[in-house]
Structures are given as C-alpha cells and as structure tokens.
Enzyme design. Structure first.
Site, mmCIF file in Angstrom:
data_model
loop_
_atom_site.group_PDB
_atom_site.id
_atom_site.type_symbol
_atom_site.label_atom_id
_atom_site.label_comp_id
_atom_site.label_asym_id
_atom_site.label_seq_id
_atom_site.Cartn_x
_atom_site.Cartn_y
_atom_site.Cartn_z
ATOM 1 C CG ASP A 1 -2.198 -0.557 1.116
ATOM 2 O OD1 ASP A 1 -2.665 -0.633 -0.032
ATOM 3 O OD2 ASP A 1 -2.785 -0.948 2.130
HETATM 4 C C1 GLC Z 1 -1.739 -3.906 5.424
HETATM 5 C C2 GLC Z 1 -2.944 -3.828 4.551
HETATM 6 C C3 GLC Z 1 -2.755 -4.682 3.313
HETATM 7 C C4 GLC Z 1 -1.466 -4.338 2.637
HETATM 8 C C5 GLC Z 1 -0.299 -4.401 3.597
HETATM 9 C C6 GLC Z 1 0.986 -3.933 2.974
HETATM 10 O O1 GLC Z 1 -1.618 -5.178 5.977
HETATM 11 O O2 GLC Z 1 -4.092 -4.237 5.225
HETATM 12 O O3 GLC Z 1 -3.823 -4.531 2.425
HETATM 13 O O4 GLC Z 1 -1.290 -5.236 1.579
HETATM 14 O O5 GLC Z 1 -0.569 -3.599 4.716
HETATM 15 O O6 GLC Z 1 0.996 -2.573 2.689
HETATM 16 C C1 GLC Z 2 -1.436 -0.560 5.288
HETATM 17 C C2 GLC Z 2 0.003 -0.325 5.552
HETATM 18 C C3 GLC Z 2 0.227 0.979 6.242
HETATM 19 C C4 GLC Z 2 -0.459 2.082 5.476
HETATM 20 C C5 GLC Z 2 -1.919 1.758 5.299
HETATM 21 C C6 GLC Z 2 -2.635 2.789 4.508
HETATM 22 O O1 GLC Z 2 -2.050 -0.865 6.466
HETATM 23 O O2 GLC Z 2 0.537 -1.350 6.346
HETATM 24 O O3 GLC Z 2 1.577 1.213 6.407
HETATM 25 O O4 GLC Z 2 -0.281 3.289 6.107
HETATM 26 O O5 GLC Z 2 -2.065 0.516 4.672
HETATM 27 O O6 GLC Z 2 -3.966 2.473 4.337
#
Ligand code: GLC
Ligand code: GLC
Length: 809
Positions: free
Chosen positions: A481
């Site tokens: 993300d």
């Molecule tokens: C969090 C989010 C997931 C994403 C991951 C890596 O676990 O829930 O959707 O793939 O972060 O950014």
């Molecule tokens: C996921 C990621 C986090 C980010 C978030 C945004 O959870 O782990 O680092 O800030 O997504 O939605």
C-alpha cells in the site's frame, strides 16, 4: 521473559501477571455480536460493525493505556479492589487471565476473597455473559459489596468521540428492576437498544457517569465505590453508563455466583414501544431468560467450546514440537477466524472506525478459514465479487453493513483483482463445488454476470493494463500500500492511497507480474474444468508473455526488480542507492515458477537470506529509505526499520518460506517460519511485546531502534499466509481441485509427523515417515493399507476415516 504459559490441553494462554508489555487481548463472539477483551478487562463491544453500532465506549491512545472496559469492583470495610487488577490496580494476592477460544477467564484474589470472571459471547446470541464466582477463602464471615461498571457508547463511534455539542444532550436510559437499558436515539431513528442486567436482586444502581465517578475521578477511584454506596442516578444526556451494586454476606468457604449480561436488541419499527416513551422489552426479557442461571450458562459455554473443537478438528498436527503443534492446531487457526470476521476493523491498533473490509485483505483471509467454514467463505466471495467493476478492477474496500464499495477510497489498486482468483480457487479446491462458478453475481454497475465472469475479468484486467515493459501497471499501489508510484505528494495529511496527481503514470509492478503467473494456473485449470479450452489456451499464452516480460525486464543482477517508477526508472535494483532489494517479487516470481530450472530461484533466495534476514525475521526492503522520495510515496515516509520501510512485515515472510519449499530447502523454510511464529517468541515477550499466541503485522526491522518489537497484532494477512505456508507447503498437505496433495518439505532431521485433515467430508489420518531424513520427495503413499500411484489422495466422500501412510525419500 515470559508473562504466562500455554495450556494446550485447554487451548488457553494463561497470563500470570497483569502488567504485560502491552495489553494482551482476546476476541469474544464470531458472528454478529463481538467484544474485545484485554487481560485486565479493558475493551469494548459492538454489533456487527465497530464503527456504526458500538455498544460500549473505549478510549484509544489514552493514559494510562487500555482505558474503558467491563469492570467490577469489590468493597469491604472502606477498602476496594478490582479482581481484574485494572482499573483500581490494587496489588492482588493472586492473578490469572486465561484467554481461550472465544472466552476469557480472569481470576483475582485479594485478602482471601477469590473472584473468577468468565467472559464469553454465547453462540447465536446477541449478548455477552460475565459470570462472577466470588468465594470466601477465609475462615470468617465477610460482608462485601460488588459494583459492576460498563460505559455506553452513543452507537456511532466516530460521532461519539467528536460531536460533543450534540451528544452531551442526547443520552437516555430506562431502569427496571436489575436491568439498565440504554436507549439513546431510540426515540427517533434507531430501532435498537442495549441493556445490562444481572440475575439477582440489586441494592442500587447508577446510569450517570458523573454521579458514579465524580467529575474529576478516574476509573480507579469512582466516588460511588469509594463510598460503598450507589447513588441511583438517572442519566439525562452526558454519558450514560450502567452500574449495579449488590451487598452480600459470605460465610467462611462460601461461594456465590452472579451472571451479568450485556445484550443488544433490535425491534421492528412498528414494535418499538410498549407504551409512549417506554421501549418494548419483550425480546430483552427472552434473551435474559436464556442465560439467567448457572446451568444455562454452563451449557452455553460448553456449546461454545464444542463448536471450536469441531472447527479446529479439520486440521490437527502432531509433530513432536509442541510450539509448532500449538501454532498449527490451535492459535494460528483461531487468529485466522478472528481476522476473517473482523478484517482490519477493530483491534488495539485499529480503532474500529477508519477501515472497512479490504478487497485484497478479505480474499487472502479466506485461505486461512476455508477448511473450517466453507459456507461463509462462499458468501464472502460473492459479497466481494459484487463490488467488482466490469473491467475487472475492484473497489479497494467494501462496507460490510451495506455490502457496497467504499467510494472514499475508490479503486485503482491494480493487484486487487487477482486476489479474487486466489480466494475463489481456494474455495473450489477445498469443496469441489464447481457449480459455484455459475452463481449469478452482478458487476458493480448492475450488469448480470456469473462468478466465473468475474474471474475472467480479474485475469483480463492485468492483461489489458500493461505498461512499456509489458509488465502490469501498478495504479495507486499493489499489495504494498505504501509504494505509491502514481502520485507525488508534498502536502502533509494527503492520503497516499487516494491522491492521484500523475494520471498518466505508466509505473509498473513486478510483484503483480509475479502474482499473475502464480495465480494464472488456477484460473486456467478452472477454465478447463468448465470446458473453456480456448480461453485456457489464450490465458496460457498471456502467462508465457508475462514470464518473458519478467525474465527480460524484471530481473536485476541477483534478484527480481520491484517496479518501474513514474519516470521508467528501476525500483529495487543495485542501481538504486536505497531500496535495492524488496521481498515481495522474490516470493511471487518464484511461486509463479520462474528460476526453478535454471538456478535463478536459488540465487534469488540466497540474496534474500544474505540481505533481508535478521534474528527476528525477514525485513521488507534493504537498504531502508533514509529520506523522503516523492516518486515512491508513503514507504519512504516511515522512519527506517518500521512498517513497509524495512520493518519485518510478517505477511510477506511466508511467500519466501513457500518459495524455499519450491526449491526443496525445508530447513531454511522452517527456520524462517520459527523466527516470526509467536509461540517461538514467548520467551522474549519483553522484546516482542505483543501477544505470544497471535501474529503481529510488523516487527521492527534491523534499522529500527527497537529491533524485534512487534506492533499491530491480530488483524493481519500474516495469519492466513503463515497458516498456508506451514500447512500446505512445509507440512505439504494441500487441497487441489480434485484431490488432496501430499508434498512435504520439512527440516531434514525430522523423523516425520502426523496430521488429521478433514477434506470434503473424508477424515484423513496422515502419517508421514522420513526414514532417510530428506527434506522433500514422496516415495510411497498407502491409503488404508493399499499403495496408490503418486501423491494425490483420492476423494472418497464417504465421511469415513482413512489411514494414510507416507514414506518420504
Ligand atoms: C496492510 C494492509 C494490506 C497491505 C499491507 C501492505 O496489511 O491491510 O492490504 O497489503 O498492509 O501494505
Ligand atoms: C497498510 C500499511 C500501512 C499504510 C496503510 C494505509 O495498512 O501497512 O503502512 O499506512 O495501509 O492504508
């Protein structure tokens, strides 16, 4: 250092001191009524949606930590204490919290008064039970007063925390006998209320927080408890609470039991009132009667335990390593269920307000639970598919209450569509229910379609959205993300996930390419099962094209590249100063089969070990970003070693474990497994900090000041993926479209292991022997004494037990 111990027999973690390094919590409820409960009785309850229907209030990020909960106070001779330690925190002579599957039992003894509180949510009931057993262990008669306490939330959790000009005037309650009803907004648009009751006469009550607490007092010193006297207050606005007081005499050795119940009731609009202004309590009375004595509560508790036993019974392991057994047979499966139920909404790190259900998250969660609750997986897949756009793209999140996509975040995360193939294929492999593909489920625009059309749209979305190197366009982001290659953000507070100011971005993701070739074989097999040969062939050609593109443009010197940025520059390459090696594409490109023949996979995995491995797991990227890179986005916003910027992101470690099994390195795969599996970290709880029975999303990486410290426990894709890695790839018991496959890849020194796996109704008792101490390779399989060809177990569907003997070699 440990703060408790596992009791595998009872399937419990037993916490032996209250001041754990972080609140160690549990989840009660698994269908509609949920409650989070910490080891010192902190936490809150909600019905279905933690954001819109919150029953009790909780104060995140407060001082002290973990404020607000299901509290009880005992009073004797001017002295008072909490049997759960918090909130009074008077030192107890004995303390113990047993977190079990769907229940917690907290025991506290003070001055020879022993109080045990059993907290649980009964199956199929919209309520929670707190049963207190209070025993006088001294040899004299004692006179005690018991005070209960919960604080109502005014339903909408965000509004409750922000809109005080209105909220301080809306609160309403009713009191009848021992029951306190919370009916704020019931007079107008809400058709639901909550109640808190006890199965005994009471000596007083309070419903107004200020009267109970005193305006300037904390939870540890409520005025009423200090005085030993309820004030019988009625809340009018401000903050409605519910507190009972009960006076009791206990003879030496005597024990008394009290059943407190917090319930949620929904009425039909026409049946809201029993008299003007008086709520209709018919359903509440019934719910109270269901649990108003110990016999009924014992029965409900047994049913809850039985239900968990039978769910977990679908996969049971005996390996000789008790830590591994308890992870696989108990806790990892339990966490998978909780994560499936709540997605990323409500934990001690997710406020229950900001995030709905992720499309990619929910699809991945399915791989951890489909063997336990295939029916519910089926429904979830349909709900997710219904939010998909006709071109295959998907809303990034959906809202469980109205089952609609979330407009605030929209679509454009280009990995999303592929996870639907993973989720659906897992369901099909588990059940063999291919008819499911004909299930009607329209696209988001209402256009009629069957489920199979959705899978095809998912697949074609990637094919149709490729960039200059024939690799998939990344869009807002892929699984990571925080790798935001299509927006350049320079204003504080802008959302990296939503901002799109580089509409012409041609940034590409090697990870999506890896996912594509990993999940495509399942899609192709699904086409074949439906007789769509031509589509299958066409799809195969796209896979070959993608593999070519990866080999040509996706490989750096000794590993796979991560991406191409907005300018077409490499991301995750030796050419970069920071962020040279990313974990994600290494796992996925190998899972997709690249480098298995020519030694590239081995080279890549050696680089991963060399560059990413630490004592506490594999970091996400190396070197970490030390400064902000506007062209890369959020990843470089985190301090080095945290979260995506080189934290140990436990969700992706299993991709490497699986890749290791694909090249036969069982020792290495299992070493990675043990590094992050919580049961193996119990001894270093003071470093790890979060619960030793569940995974956390992230452990601080090598570059962090607090290397080894975990955050964000419970709700993470880590649960499902680690379960897949250990059960399907290391132990190697893997559902396939028409059979159960046996293909272990284990440490060489193992003599073998035993698994009970219920598959499509058949009960396979699998005994794997490893006489020659190999990691991989199956020499012989016997089912019920007869040798079979190969390592695919036939599907009998006779509901009987079948003995399977496997010899590796
Ligand atoms: C969090 C989010 C997931 C994403 C991951 C890596 O676990 O829930 O959707 O793939 O972060 O950014
Ligand atoms: C996921 C990621 C986090 C980010 C978030 C945004 O959870 O782990 O680092 O800030 O997504 O939605």
């Amino acid at each position: 250092m440990k703060f408790g111990y596992f009791n595998d027999e009872n399937k419990e973690y037993v916490i032996t001191r209250p001041d754990t390094p972080y609140p160690w919590i549990n989840y009660l409820g698994s269908q509609a009524y949920f409650s989070l409960l910490s080891n010192t009785a902190g936490g809150y309850s909600f019905y279905k949606d933690a954001s819109k229907l919150r029953i009790t209030r909780y104060r995140y990020n407060n001082i002290p930590h973990d404020v607000g909960g299901k509290y009880y106070y005992l009073f004797e001779d001017g002295e008072y204490w909490s049997p759960t330690w918090a909130p009074v925190k008077r030192e107890l002579d004995k303390y113990e919290c047993r977190h079990g599957l769907g229940y917690s039992k907290i025991t506290g003894e003070y001055n020879d008064i022993n109080t045990e509180i059993l907290y649980f949510v009964p199956e199929n009931a919209n309520c929670e039970i707190h049963r207190l057993k209070i025993k006088n262990n001294s040899n004299r008669k004692r006179s005690l007063k018991l005070f209960s306490f919960i604080e109502f939330c005014l339903w909408n959790a965000f509004d409750d925390m922000t809109n005080f000009q209105r909220n301080f005037s809306t609160g309403e309650v009713e009191v009848e006998g021992a029951t306190i009803y919370h009916k704020t907004e019931y007079r107008e648009r809400r058709n639901h209320y909550a109640f808190f009751t006890v199965n005994s006469e009471i000596d007083g009550f309070d419903t107004d927080r200020e009267s109970f607490m005193g305006l300037y007092n904390g939870f540890h010193e409520p005025a009423v408890v200090k005085n030993g006297q309820s004030s019988n207050s009625l809340a009018n606005g401000w903050s409605p609470i519910a507190s009972h007081s009960i006076n009791m005499d206990l003879e030496a050795g005597e024990e008394k039991s009290f059943i407190f119940q917090l319930g949620f009731i929904e009425n039909k609009k026409a049946e809201k009132w029993s008299a003007p202004g008086i709520i209709n309590k018919t359903k509440a009375y019934q719910l109270m009667r269901d649990f108003d004595n110990d016999k009924k509560v014992d029965k409900a508790f047994r049913e809850l335990k039985d239900s968990w036993e039978s769910l977990l019974d679908n996969y049971q392991l005996k390996s000789g390593d008790e830590k591994l057994d308890r992870m696989v047979s108990i806790w990892n499966q339990y966490q998978c269920m909780v994560t499936y139920n709540l997605s990323r909404s409500a934990s001690y790190f997710e406020s229950g307000i900001s995030r709905g259900m992720g499309f990619r998250d929910s699809n991945q969660d399915l791989i951890g639970i489909v063997h336990m609750i295939p029916e519910r997986a089926r429904q979830r897949i349909l709900d997710l598919a219904a939010t998909q756009f006709e071109d295959g793209s998907a809303y990034h999140q959906f809202e469980p209450l109205n089952k609609k996509g979330n407009d605030a975040i929209g679509s454009g995360f280009n990995d999303d569509p592929l996870w639907l193939i993973l989720g659906t294929a897992s369901y099909l492999k588990e059940t063999g229910d291919f008819d499911f593909l004909n299930q009607k489920v329209p696209f988001n625009n209402g256009k009629e379609a069957v489920l199979f059309d959705h899978l095809k749209a998912s697949f074609m979305y990637i094919v149709n959205n490729r960039g200059p190197h024939d690799l998939p366009l990344i869009g807002h982001a892929d699984w990571n993300d925080c790798l935001n290659l299509s927006c350049f953000s320079d204003k504080p507070g802008e959302s990296f996930q939503v901002l799109s100011n580089k509409e012409d971005s041609q940034a590409e993701s090697v990870m999506i390419a890896g996912m594509f070739i990993t999940f495509a074989p399942d899609f192709i097999e699904i086409c074949r099962q439906r007789g769509e040969e031509e589509l299958a062939r066409e799809a195969q050609n796209y896979v070959e094209e993608m593999k070519e593109a990866i080999k040509k443009h996706g490989v750096d010197e000794n590993w796979f590249l991560r991406a191409y940025d907005y300018y077409g520059k490499k991301v995750g390459s030796v050419e970069n100063e920071e962020g040279q090696l990313y974990i994600e594409p290494q796992g996925f490109c190998i899972m997709g089969g690249i480098g298995l023949e020519d030694g590239l996979a081995r080279t890549v995995l050696d680089s991963v070990k060399d560059r990413l491995d630490t004592d506490y797991g594999l970091v996400l990227v190396d070197p970490t970003y030390k400064s902000y890179h506007i062209e890369l986005g959020e990843i470089s916003s985190y301090p080095p070693g945290y979260k995506e910027n080189g934290g140990i992101f436990c969700h992706n470690n299993p991709w490497i474990m699986i890749a290791e099994t694909m090249i036969g390195r069982g020792d290495q795969a299992f070493e990675y497994y043990k590094k992050i599996a919580p049961a193996y970290l119990e001894e270093i709880s003071e470093v790890h900090k979060t619960e030793p029975y569940v995974y956390a999303q992230m452990i601080a990486g090598r570059d962090a000041a607090t290397h080894g410290e975990a955050k964000n426990s419970w709700l993470t894709g880590t649960a499902a993926w680690n379960f897949a890695a250990i059960t399907q790839w290391i132990l190697g018991i893997r559902a396939d479209f028409n059979s159960l496959k046996i293909d272990p890849c284990i440490p060489k020194n193992w003599d073998g292991f035993e698994v009970k796996r219920v598959f499509r109704g058949d009960i396979f008792k699998i005994k794997v022997n490893n006489p020659e101490h190999v990691s991989k390779g199956v020499r012989e399989v016997k089912v019920d004494g007869t040798r079979i060809n190969g390592n695919l177990l036939p599907v009998y569907q006779d509901g009987r037990e079948h003995d399977v003997e496997v010899i590796m070699g």
